[in-house]
Design an enzyme around this catalytic site. Structure first.
Site, PDB file in Angstrom:
ATOM      1  N   CYS A 179       0.769  -1.243   0.000  1.00  0.00           N
ATOM      2  CA  CYS A 179       0.000   0.000   0.000  1.00  0.00           C
ATOM      3  C   CYS A 179       0.803   1.298   0.000  1.00  0.00           C
ATOM      4  O   CYS A 179       0.186   2.371  -0.070  1.00  0.00           O
ATOM      5  CB  CYS A 179      -0.925   0.010   1.217  1.00  0.00           C
ATOM      6  SG  CYS A 179      -0.027  -0.089   2.796  1.00  0.00           S
ATOM      7  N   PRO A 180       2.144   1.318   0.092  1.00  0.00           N
ATOM      8  CA  PRO A 180       2.850   2.599   0.248  1.00  0.00           C
ATOM      9  C   PRO A 180       2.536   3.640  -0.814  1.00  0.00           C
ATOM     10  O   PRO A 180       2.551   4.846  -0.520  1.00  0.00           O
ATOM     11  CB  PRO A 180       4.329   2.190   0.191  1.00  0.00           C
ATOM     12  CG  PRO A 180       4.345   0.787   0.663  1.00  0.00           C
ATOM     13  CD  PRO A 180       3.080   0.186   0.141  1.00  0.00           C
TER      14      PRO A 180
END
Length: 298
Positions: free
Chosen positions: A6-7
């Site tokens: 998800c970064p």
């Protein structure tokens, strides 16, 4: 069932979106679902994918792709604290069921249905603490830091949602990962200068023993300090904040960096368990025979 990295969608991350190396994996995840066609799937990611305008466009495109591949969808922005986790952690959950599976269950749907009404899917069944009630409670704010201090429990808040409750519940001082924490080479003075409960900065957030933790995310230089010790959290304490059972531990031969990355990337145990039970309840339900067809479009 899983969450692509998800970064690239995280508000505190690199925000590269669908073009980032991690962001591209969400498209791969959806493509694999369309290829393999499981009866159902669960997709989990940070709220930035759902709430940020440019990322939301990408998220909606993924949903359209899944719908066109034969899935009926249901989604919700959850907060782990609702399920008894001592942590403020929002995540978007997208669940899809193949249309053929729903028909096998006797759910009478029209061919153009797109979104499964929440009336069919009992999201609230395993919620213990509705978020609007939790945040309105009189939580303590900050106290001056004093090493090994004693601070009485304020009985106006739910004890099982506090950091200290989970530290004691998991016996973190005697846990296999109790000694797995970063030893500060410098900055002891800075550690001692942060009040207990001061989580206002991006880094060097000191947890309050009688409050829930902010999101357990230990990348991008985010550092969480122990409420009443001059050090960072241990892996045992981080696992407790993720609501993992007392007997769960990480292998001692893992590097400290990988230990904390593993903890931070995980879905809080009690939240994952509750959502899995919600899905299982839905899959076991057979009380659909008298329902009228639902005709909703995306």
């Amino acid at each position: 069932m899983g969450g692509p990295p998800c970064p690239d969608f995280s508000i505190g991350g690199k925000n590269r979106g669908k073009e980032g190396d991690n962001g591209k994996l969400s498209a791969c995840y959806a493509e694999l679902i369309c290829q393999q066609k499981p009866d159902f799937f669960l997709f989990e990611n940070v709220k930035g994918l759902w709430r940020t305008k440019k990322h939301r466009t990408f998220f909606e495109a993924l949903k359209t792709q899944l719908i066109q591949s034969g899935y009926v969808l249901v989604e919700r922005l959850i907060n782990a604290i609702e399920y008894g986790v001592p942590q403020d952690r929002e995540r978007i959950i997208l669940i899809g069921f193949r249309t053929s599976l729903l028909k096998d269950f006797g759910i009478k749907i029209n061919s153009n249905i797109r979104i499964l009404p929440e009336a069919y899917f009992a999201w609230d069944k395993y919620i213990i603490h509705p978020i609007n009630k939790v945040v309105s409670l009189p939580w303590p704010t900050t106290n001056s830091f004093q090493e090994n201090s004693l601070l009485p429990y304020p009985d106006s808040i739910p004890l099982p949602l506090t950091v200290e409750y989970w530290f004691r519940e998991n016996d973190v001082l005697n846990h296999p990962n109790a000694q797995h924490h970063f030893q500060p080479k410098a900055g002891i003075k800075k550690f001692a200068s942060v009040d207990e409960g001061d989580v206002s900065k991006k880094s060097f957030k000191r947890l309050h023993r009688w409050r829930y933790s902010p999101t357990a995310c230990y990348g991008n230089n985010e550092v969480h300090l122990h409420p009443y010790k001059i050090r960072r959290l241990s892996v045992a304490e981080a696992l407790a904040i993720q609501s993992l059972p007392k007997n769960f531990s990480l292998p001692a031969n893992m590097s400290l960096t990988n230990m904390f990355k593993t903890v931070g990337n995980g879905v809080p145990y009690l939240a994952a368990k509750a959502i899995a039970k919600t899905m299982l309840n839905f899959l076991e339900t057979r009380e659909w025979d008298n329902e009228q067809p639902v005709n909703l479009r995306l």
